[in-house]
Motif scaffolding. Structure first.
Motif, short mmCIF file in Angstrom:
data_model
loop_
_atom_site.label_atom_id
_atom_site.label_comp_id
_atom_site.label_asym_id
_atom_site.label_seq_id
_atom_site.Cartn_x
_atom_site.Cartn_y
_atom_site.Cartn_z
N LEU A 206 0.87 -1.17 0.00
CA LEU A 206 0.00 0.00 0.00
C LEU A 206 0.91 1.23 0.00
O LEU A 206 1.59 1.49 0.99
N ALA A 207 0.93 1.97 -1.11
CA ALA A 207 1.92 3.04 -1.26
C ALA A 207 1.25 4.37 -1.56
O ALA A 207 0.20 4.43 -2.22
N ALA A 208 1.86 5.44 -1.06
CA ALA A 208 1.35 6.80 -1.30
C ALA A 208 2.40 7.79 -0.83
O ALA A 208 3.32 7.44 -0.10
N ARG A 209 2.22 9.03 -1.25
CA ARG A 209 3.04 10.12 -0.74
C ARG A 209 2.59 10.44 0.69
O ARG A 209 1.50 10.07 1.11
N PRO A 210 3.42 11.13 1.48
CA PRO A 210 3.02 11.48 2.86
C PRO A 210 1.71 12.26 2.89
O PRO A 210 1.40 13.04 1.98
N SER A 211 0.93 12.05 3.93
CA SER A 211 -0.34 12.75 4.20
C SER A 211 -1.46 12.41 3.24
O SER A 211 -2.46 13.13 3.16
N MET A 212 -1.32 11.31 2.50
CA MET A 212 -2.38 10.89 1.59
C MET A 212 -3.44 10.06 2.30
O MET A 212 -4.53 9.87 1.78
N GLY A 213 -3.12 9.52 3.47
CA GLY A 213 -4.08 8.71 4.21
C GLY A 213 -3.79 7.22 4.20
O GLY A 213 -4.68 6.43 4.51
N LYS A 214 -2.55 6.82 3.88
CA LYS A 214 -2.27 5.38 3.79
C LYS A 214 -2.32 4.71 5.16
O LYS A 214 -2.81 3.59 5.27
N THR A 215 -1.84 5.38 6.21
CA THR A 215 -1.92 4.78 7.54
C THR A 215 -3.38 4.67 7.98
O THR A 215 -3.80 3.65 8.54
N ALA A 216 -4.17 5.71 7.73
CA ALA A 216 -5.59 5.68 8.08
C ALA A 216 -6.30 4.56 7.33
O ALA A 216 -7.14 3.85 7.91
N PHE A 217 -5.97 4.38 6.06
CA PHE A 217 -6.61 3.33 5.27
C PHE A 217 -6.19 1.95 5.78
O PHE A 217 -7.03 1.04 5.89
N ALA A 218 -4.91 1.78 6.10
CA ALA A 218 -4.44 0.50 6.63
C ALA A 218 -5.13 0.17 7.95
O ALA A 218 -5.52 -0.98 8.19
N LEU A 219 -5.30 1.19 8.81
CA LEU A 219 -6.01 0.97 10.08
C LEU A 219 -7.46 0.59 9.84
O LEU A 219 -8.03 -0.25 10.54
N SER A 220 -8.06 1.19 8.83
CA SER A 220 -9.45 0.88 8.50
C SER A 220 -9.58 -0.58 8.06
O SER A 220 -10.53 -1.27 8.45
N LEU A 221 -8.61 -1.05 7.26
CA LEU A 221 -8.62 -2.46 6.82
C LEU A 221 -8.44 -3.39 8.03
O LEU A 221 -9.07 -4.45 8.10
N ALA A 222 -7.59 -2.98 8.96
CA ALA A 222 -7.37 -3.79 10.17
C ALA A 222 -8.65 -3.85 11.00
O ALA A 222 -9.03 -4.92 11.51
N MET A 223 -9.32 -2.71 11.15
CA MET A 223 -10.57 -2.67 11.92
C MET A 223 -11.65 -3.52 11.27
O MET A 223 -12.40 -4.22 11.96
N ILE A 393 -0.47 -4.49 -5.51
CA ILE A 393 0.03 -3.15 -5.21
C ILE A 393 -1.13 -2.16 -5.33
O ILE A 393 -1.80 -2.10 -6.37
N MET A 394 -1.36 -1.40 -4.26
CA MET A 394 -2.38 -0.36 -4.25
C MET A 394 -1.72 1.00 -4.08
O MET A 394 -0.92 1.19 -3.16
N LEU A 395 -2.06 1.94 -4.97
CA LEU A 395 -1.50 3.29 -4.91
C LEU A 395 -2.62 4.26 -4.54
O LEU A 395 -3.67 4.29 -5.19
N LEU A 396 -2.41 5.05 -3.50
CA LEU A 396 -3.45 5.97 -3.01
C LEU A 396 -3.22 7.38 -3.53
O LEU A 396 -2.09 7.85 -3.63
N TYR A 397 -4.34 8.04 -3.85
CA TYR A 397 -4.28 9.44 -4.30
C TYR A 397 -5.49 10.18 -3.78
O TYR A 397 -6.63 9.70 -3.89
N ARG A 398 -5.24 11.36 -3.21
CA ARG A 398 -6.32 12.22 -2.70
C ARG A 398 -6.14 13.60 -3.31
O ARG A 398 -5.18 14.31 -3.02
N ASP A 399 -7.09 13.99 -4.18
CA ASP A 399 -6.95 15.24 -4.94
C ASP A 399 -6.95 16.46 -4.02
O ASP A 399 -6.35 17.49 -4.33
N GLU A 400 -7.61 16.35 -2.86
CA GLU A 400 -7.69 17.47 -1.93
C GLU A 400 -6.30 17.95 -1.49
O GLU A 400 -6.10 19.13 -1.19
N TYR A 401 -5.34 17.06 -1.46
CA TYR A 401 -4.00 17.41 -0.99
C TYR A 401 -3.37 18.47 -1.89
O TYR A 401 -2.63 19.33 -1.43
#
Length: 439
Positions: A206-223, A393-401
């Motif tokens: 699970l890959a992304a640039r900093p502050s894209m939400g990858k940790t939050a998404f990983a925690l969501s998958l764990a939950m 491989i999952m790549l995260l992108y958030r346009d708001e950033y």
């Protein structure tokens, strides 16, 4: 070094076994060499290497045999003597080869002999590694001993499943409805349709640039895994355990994450009630967040082994945050080779313990130089090894950033860029940033 004694010709034991005083290790080595002399074709079925043998002379003989095999030449006493050349006397002369050639009456037990040789080799290597640690008593030697133990476990492992078992399993799948999921439920219908769930034994990046939400998404998958009754280990190499726990509680309770910095002053009575309920749910889950003392690959493996032993039948998910912070053991000429060693070992751990591992990774700064900021697989740091070892491989992108006023500011794009056993494509989820929650 003890020489092997044989009964005189005509009085050999009918079983073909060496003298009872022989150790089983040396006996097995000699039976293997004799078996190759008896039926040279059986060397193609052996996984042994010369260094697996305990005696130098047997190592040399087997080395010559393997070289003859590679050169597509016949294997007999004459060809081995010719191959040995001036080394013939160091192995006991032609008489020793001749005695080996008549020592094995049948090759039917070659697999058993091979297992005996491998087991003794493993014991020798473990004793050497243990001796180094006991002599020096350094942590690096303890780490080396542990790595040696893990490496030796995989030597000589045989596939128990037969071809018939495999065909029957495939046949049963044709006539048995196993539902839409073949793995662990991701918690998101759109992601389940793309992945069929997290497959046991997969390495998922699970890959992304900093502050894209990858940790939050990983925690969501764990939950989501815990909500279905699963077991989760989270290895956080960046954030403290308490900070990650507060993120999980924020998502569970739908309390703004900023309030958790000082809940005594910022929580309302309603927040207190929600937080207490979230704490109760969190307490009941089989979810553990592990501190940095277990951040080495061997530390990760030890904890995964412990959890799998405790929960052998439950759905089990591992989250590692993140790849570039895992310490590198050993010396490597290039950084990408060091990363390759980590991803390869994590892939082996996933397969060995039948657990999907979600491995977070940073992306290179090259993304920032492009007009289109959406990441590509080539943006993965040290992408060669990661692309090769990852099953998904999952790549995260958030346009708001990048665009604060965009109408897409609540969406996060999950680009499945590689999927070894399924389709690739885009999945969109709504990201409630203040709670770290995905819907």
């Amino acid at each position: 070094m003890n020489e092997i004694s044989y009964l005189p010709e005509g009085n050999q034991l009918l079983t073909g076994y060496p003298h009872p005083a022989e150790s089983d290790e040396i006996a097995a080595e000699n039976m293997i060499l004799g078996g190759v002399f008896l039926e040279p074709e059986c060397i193609f079925e052996l996984i042994l290497e010369p260094y697996h043998f305990s005696q130098r002379k047997n190592q040399l003989i087997f080395q010559m045999m393997t070289e003859l095999r590679q050169e597509s030449q016949g294997i007999d006493v004459v060809t081995v003597v010719n191959k040995l050349g001036s080394l013939i006397e160091s192995i006991g002369g032609v008489s020793y080869l001749t005695s080996l050639a008549v020592s094995c009456p049948t090759t039917i037990h070659m697999e058993e002999y091979q297992q005996i040789v491998l087991e003794h080799y493993k014991l020798r290597e473990l004793k050497r590694a243990a001796a180094r640690f006991l002599n020096d008593g350094r942590l690096s030697d303890a780490e080396s001993f542990y790595q040696t133990f893990i490496r030796l476990q995989e030597i000589g492992m045989t596939q128990v499943e037969t071809k018939q078992d495999l065909m029957m399993d495939i046949f049963n799948e044709m006539y048995e409805d196993r539902g839409d999921l073949n793995g662990i439920d991701t918690g998101f219908d759109s992601l389940n349709r793309m992945t069929s769930g997290w497959s046991k034994g997969d390495l998922i990046v699970l890959a992304a640039r900093p502050s894209m939400g990858k940790t939050a998404f990983a925690l969501s998958l764990a939950m989501n895994c815990c909500e279905k009754g699963g077991v989760v280990d989270i290895f956080s190499l960046e954030m403290p355990k308490k900070q990650l726990a507060k993120r999980i509680l924020s998502s569970l309770s739908r309390i703004d994450g900023a309030k958790w910095k000082n809940p005594y002053r910022l929580f309302t009575e309603e927040d207190q009630a929600k937080a207490n309920h979230a704490l109760s749910v969190f307490h009941q889950w089989n979810l553990q967040i592990h501190d940095p003392s277990q951040k080495t690959v061997s530390g990760l493996r030890a904890q995964i082994q412990k959890t799998r032993r405790e929960f052998p039948d439950e759905d089990y998910l591992v989250v590692i945050d993140y790849l570039q912070l895992i310490p590198i053991s050993g010396k490597y000429d290039r950084h990408d080779l060091a990363i390759a060693s980590i991803t390869k070992e994590l892939k082996q751990i996933a397969r060995q313990y039948e657990v999907p591992i979600i491995l977070l990774s940073q992306l290179s700064r090259g993304v920032e130089q492009r007009m289109d900021k959406r990441p590509k697989m080539s943006d993965l740091r040290d992408s060669g090894s990661i692309e090769q070892d990852a099953d998904l491989i999952m790549l995260l992108y958030r346009d708001e950033y990048y665009n604060k006023d965009t109408s897409e500011n609540k969406f996060i794009e999950i680009d499945i860029a590689k999927h070894r056993n399924g389709p690739v494509g885009m999945v969109k989820l709504v990201f409630e940033k203040e709670y770290g929650r995905f819907v």
